[in-house]
Design a protein around this motif. Structure first.
Motif, PDB file in Angstrom:
ATOM      1  N   ARG A 123      25.509  98.890   3.929  1.00 15.05           N
ATOM      2  CA  ARG A 123      24.215  99.146   4.577  1.00 15.05           C
ATOM      3  C   ARG A 123      23.144  99.483   3.542  1.00 15.05           C
ATOM      4  NH1 ARG A 123      23.218  96.429   7.921  1.00 15.05           N
ATOM      5  NH2 ARG A 123      24.806  95.264   6.800  1.00 15.05           N
ATOM      6  N   TYR A 124      23.530 100.191   2.497  1.00 14.63           N
ATOM      7  CA  TYR A 124      22.577 100.532   1.431  1.00 14.63           C
ATOM      8  C   TYR A 124      22.035  99.269   0.760  1.00 14.63           C
ATOM      9  CZ  TYR A 124      21.411 101.376  -3.477  1.00 14.63           C
ATOM     10  OH  TYR A 124      20.814 101.345  -4.707  1.00 14.63           O
ATOM     11  N   VAL A 125      22.930  98.335   0.426  1.00 18.14           N
ATOM     12  CA  VAL A 125      22.499  97.097  -0.218  1.00 18.14           C
ATOM     13  C   VAL A 125      21.646  96.271   0.741  1.00 18.14           C
ATOM     14  CG1 VAL A 125      23.262  94.947  -1.299  1.00 18.14           C
ATOM     15  CG2 VAL A 125      24.519  97.062  -1.720  1.00 18.14           C
ATOM     16  N   ALA A 126      22.039  96.219   2.033  1.00 16.91           N
ATOM     17  CA  ALA A 126      21.307  95.416   3.009  1.00 16.91           C
ATOM     18  C   ALA A 126      19.887  95.917   3.219  1.00 16.91           C
ATOM     19  CB  ALA A 126      22.066  95.406   4.336  1.00 16.91           C
ATOM     20  N   ILE A 127      19.688  97.230   3.175  1.00 19.76           N
ATOM     21  CA  ILE A 127      18.373  97.801   3.465  1.00 19.76           C
ATOM     22  C   ILE A 127      17.548  98.013   2.203  1.00 19.76           C
ATOM     23  CG2 ILE A 127      17.216  99.866   4.380  1.00 19.76           C
ATOM     24  CD1 ILE A 127      19.500 100.072   6.408  1.00 19.76           C
ATOM     25  N   CYS A 128      18.175  98.468   1.151  1.00 17.38           N
ATOM     26  CA  CYS A 128      17.441  98.793  -0.078  1.00 17.38           C
ATOM     27  C   CYS A 128      17.283  97.592  -1.016  1.00 17.38           C
ATOM     28  CB  CYS A 128      18.128  99.940  -0.819  1.00 17.38           C
ATOM     29  SG  CYS A 128      18.224 101.463   0.143  1.00 17.38           S
ATOM     30  N   SER A 224      15.218 107.160   2.268  1.00 21.48           N
ATOM     31  CA  SER A 224      14.077 107.109   1.358  1.00 21.48           C
ATOM     32  C   SER A 224      13.388 105.742   1.410  1.00 21.48           C
ATOM     33  CB  SER A 224      14.537 107.415  -0.067  1.00 21.48           C
ATOM     34  OG  SER A 224      13.468 107.282  -0.982  1.00 21.48           O
ATOM     35  N   SER A 225      14.180 104.667   1.442  1.00 17.07           N
ATOM     36  CA  SER A 225      13.607 103.312   1.483  1.00 17.07           C
ATOM     37  C   SER A 225      12.965 103.013   2.831  1.00 17.07           C
ATOM     38  CB  SER A 225      14.697 102.273   1.193  1.00 17.07           C
ATOM     39  OG  SER A 225      15.215 102.420  -0.106  1.00 17.07           O
ATOM     40  N   VAL A 226      13.621 103.440   3.905  1.00 16.53           N
ATOM     41  CA  VAL A 226      13.105 103.149   5.246  1.00 16.53           C
ATOM     42  C   VAL A 226      11.779 103.859   5.480  1.00 16.53           C
ATOM     43  CG1 VAL A 226      13.527 103.464   7.713  1.00 16.53           C
ATOM     44  CG2 VAL A 226      15.357 102.639   6.237  1.00 16.53           C
ATOM     45  N   LEU A 227      11.650 105.094   5.023  1.00 11.38           N
ATOM     46  CA  LEU A 227      10.417 105.847   5.227  1.00 11.38           C
ATOM     47  C   LEU A 227       9.236 105.231   4.493  1.00 11.38           C
ATOM     48  CD1 LEU A 227      11.698 109.538   5.089  1.00 11.38           C
ATOM     49  CD2 LEU A 227      11.102 108.175   7.104  1.00 11.38           C
ATOM     50  N   LYS A 228       9.513 104.432   3.474  1.00 16.97           N
ATOM     51  CA  LYS A 228       8.442 103.764   2.726  1.00 16.97           C
ATOM     52  C   LYS A 228       7.988 102.463   3.378  1.00 16.97           C
ATOM     53  CE  LYS A 228      10.013 105.602  -1.727  1.00 16.97           C
ATOM     54  NZ  LYS A 228      10.588 105.253  -3.057  1.00 16.97           N
ATOM     55  N   MET A 229       8.714 102.018   4.416  1.00 16.39           N
ATOM     56  CA  MET A 229       8.333 100.770   5.094  1.00 16.39           C
ATOM     57  C   MET A 229       7.041 100.973   5.869  1.00 16.39           C
ATOM     58  SD  MET A 229      11.995  99.370   6.559  1.00 16.39           S
ATOM     59  CE  MET A 229      13.314  98.891   5.465  1.00 16.39           C
ATOM     60  N   PRO A 230       6.092 100.046   5.740  1.00 15.34           N
ATOM     61  CA  PRO A 230       4.807 100.207   6.442  1.00 15.34           C
ATOM     62  C   PRO A 230       4.898  99.964   7.946  1.00 15.34           C
ATOM     63  CG  PRO A 230       4.880  98.102   5.280  1.00 15.34           C
ATOM     64  CD  PRO A 230       6.124  98.843   4.894  1.00 15.34           C
ATOM     65  N   SER A 231       5.872  99.147   8.361  1.00 15.12           N
ATOM     66  CA  SER A 231       5.978  98.771   9.772  1.00 15.12           C
ATOM     67  C   SER A 231       6.917  99.705  10.524  1.00 15.12           C
ATOM     68  CB  SER A 231       6.476  97.332   9.879  1.00 15.12           C
ATOM     69  OG  SER A 231       6.838  97.017  11.206  1.00 15.12           O
ATOM     70  N   ALA A 232       6.449 100.220  11.655  1.00 12.35           N
ATOM     71  CA  ALA A 232       7.296 101.070  12.498  1.00 12.35           C
ATOM     72  C   ALA A 232       8.439 100.263  13.090  1.00 12.35           C
ATOM     73  CB  ALA A 232       6.467 101.698  13.613  1.00 12.35           C
ATOM     74  N   LYS A 233       8.174  98.989  13.406  1.00 17.18           N
ATOM     75  CA  LYS A 233       9.223  98.119  13.940  1.00 17.18           C
ATOM     76  C   LYS A 233      10.311  97.892  12.903  1.00 17.18           C
ATOM     77  CE  LYS A 233       9.930  93.604  16.107  1.00 17.18           C
ATOM     78  NZ  LYS A 233       9.275  92.328  16.530  1.00 17.18           N
ATOM     79  N   GLY A 234       9.898  97.726  11.639  1.00 19.58           N
ATOM     80  CA  GLY A 234      10.876  97.538  10.568  1.00 19.58           C
ATOM     81  C   GLY A 234      11.717  98.771  10.351  1.00 19.58           C
ATOM     82  N   ARG A 235      11.070  99.939  10.438  1.00 13.27           N
ATOM     83  CA  ARG A 235      11.829 101.195  10.283  1.00 13.27           C
ATOM     84  C   ARG A 235      12.844 101.357  11.404  1.00 13.27           C
ATOM     85  NH1 ARG A 235       6.645 103.243   8.835  1.00 13.27           N
ATOM     86  NH2 ARG A 235       6.365 104.106  10.936  1.00 13.27           N
ATOM     87  N   HIS A 236      12.416 101.041  12.617  1.00  9.99           N
ATOM     88  CA  HIS A 236      13.335 101.165  13.760  1.00  9.99           C
ATOM     89  C   HIS A 236      14.509 100.207  13.628  1.00  9.99           C
ATOM     90  CE1 HIS A 236      14.758 100.217  17.876  1.00  9.99           C
ATOM     91  NE2 HIS A 236      14.626 101.521  18.049  1.00  9.99           N
ATOM     92  N   LYS A 237      14.243  98.975  13.200  1.00 13.70           N
ATOM     93  CA  LYS A 237      15.311  97.992  13.042  1.00 13.70           C
ATOM     94  C   LYS A 237      16.299  98.418  11.959  1.00 13.70           C
ATOM     95  CE  LYS A 237      16.157  93.088  12.127  1.00 13.70           C
ATOM     96  NZ  LYS A 237      15.542  91.776  11.805  1.00 13.70           N
ATOM     97  N   ALA A 238      15.761  98.966  10.846  1.00 13.88           N
ATOM     98  CA  ALA A 238      16.630  99.416   9.754  1.00 13.88           C
ATOM     99  C   ALA A 238      17.528 100.561  10.194  1.00 13.88           C
ATOM    100  CB  ALA A 238      15.786  99.819   8.551  1.00 13.88           C
ATOM    101  N   PHE A 239      16.932 101.529  10.907  1.00  7.80           N
ATOM    102  CA  PHE A 239      17.729 102.662  11.364  1.00  7.80           C
ATOM    103  C   PHE A 239      18.750 102.234  12.420  1.00  7.80           C
ATOM    104  CE2 PHE A 239      14.286 105.703   9.900  1.00  7.80           C
ATOM    105  CZ  PHE A 239      15.087 106.297   8.947  1.00  7.80           C
TER     106      PHE A 239
END
Length: 324
Positions: A123-128, A224-239
């Motif tokens: 998951r770390y590699v997929a998101i970061c 840390s990487s997810v919180l830096k995403m500008p899109s709320a939709k992207g953050r939700h998908k990552a989480f």
């Protein structure tokens, strides 16, 4: 003084289980039989879905299939013996059988521990590092990570179990659980157990702590990487891609820690047995439900597997009726 080999050759351990009440034995037998069947069926469906659906031929689901296989093996190591004892009304288990069961439990508990860490790294590699994901998580690396996890688990189990062969056991060989756990076996020895206890503590801190630290490190980087995403939709998908894994990790470590604290603080053998049932039964039955309920791709694949199975069953019945 009688030598350890003579003492242990005819020794028999007794698994006290959850209750002494004969009236409750049939109820416990039915309950744990249902739990075991649901565990095996649920995890088999996960494996079949991963194998049959081309969309799930990714590292994430490859590791999930491995985790389901380990859950089946873990439950098969402990529950059938308990069911046999409940059915026969006999709590005995031979010396060789007890040590073998304790060793195999260590293998599969350690393997599940390692696989959860490997899944966190995935998951770390997929998101970061999404652009490098297919390069980093190659099929070769995935297989290598599983094999390394298996080798590490086997080595840990053997290093803990083999020194137990030298122990001498006297009387009152009662284990307050429904399966043989190495720490409980060591407590029953009447010979020096300093080395055994030292190895158990070192393994708990090292072999148990390193994968857990890897999981923590992976999720610190993920958050840390997810919180830096500008899109709320992207953050939700990552989480959301991490939600099922986090739930499984919390269940595995939570029940394991609860069992350890419960056995350390409680003097009741029944409470210790109930605590051991939590970490040896509950995660294995819950993992398929967690992944199937929280993952849309897995739900679709499971629906397809069940639909094909139903169609095959209907076709077979129609064929039999036509022949008749």
């Amino acid at each position: 003084m009688v030598e350890a080999g003579n003492r242990t050759a005819g020794s028999q351990f007794f698994l006290l289980g959850l209750t002494d009440d004969p009236a409750l034995q049939p109820l416990l037998f039915g309950l744990f039989l249902c739990i075991y069947l649901v565990t095996v069926l649920g995890n088999l469906l996960i494996i079949l879905a991963v194998c049959s659906d081309a969309h799930l031929h990714t590292p994430m689901y490859f590791f999930l299939g491995g985790l389901s296989f380990v859950d089946i093996c873990f439950s098969t190591t402990t529950v059938p013996k308990m069911l046999t004892n409940l059915r026969a009304g006999d709590r005995g288990i031979t010396y060789a059988g007890c040590l073998t069961q304790a060793c195999v439990v260590l293998v599969f508990a350690g393997l599940e521990n390692c696989l959860l860490a490997v899944m966190a790294y995935d998951r770390y590699v997929a998101i970061c590092q999404p652009l490098r994901y297919t390069v980093v998580m190659s099929p070769r690396l995935c297989v290598l990570l599983v094999l390394l996890s298996l080798c590490a688990s086997l080595l840990n189990a053997l290093l803990l179990s083999l020194p137990a062969l030298r122990l001498a056991f006297c009387t009152h060989l009662e284990i307050p659980l429904f399966f043989c756990e190495l720490a409980q076996v060591i407590r029953l020895a009447c010979s020096d157990t300093f080395l055994n206890h030292l190895l158990v503590y070192v393994a708990a801190c090292g072999f148990g702590g390193v994968p857990f630290a890897g999981i923590l490190f992976s999720y610190v980087r993920i958050v840390s990487s997810v919180l830096k995403m500008p899109s709320a939709k992207g953050r939700h998908k990552a989480f959301s891609t991490c939600g099922a894994h986090l739930s499984v990790v919390s269940l595995f470590y939570g029940t394991g820690l609860g069992a350890y604290v419960g056995s350390a603080l409680s003097s009741s053998s029944r409470q210790s047995a109930a605590a051991s049932a939590m970490y040896s039964v509950v995660p294995q039955i819950m993992n398929p439900f967690i992944y199937s309920l929280r993952n849309a791709d897995m739900k679709a694949a499971l629906s397809a597997v069940m639909r094909r199975s139903l169609q095959t069953w209907v076709a077979q019945n129609q064929s039999r009726s036509q022949k008749a």
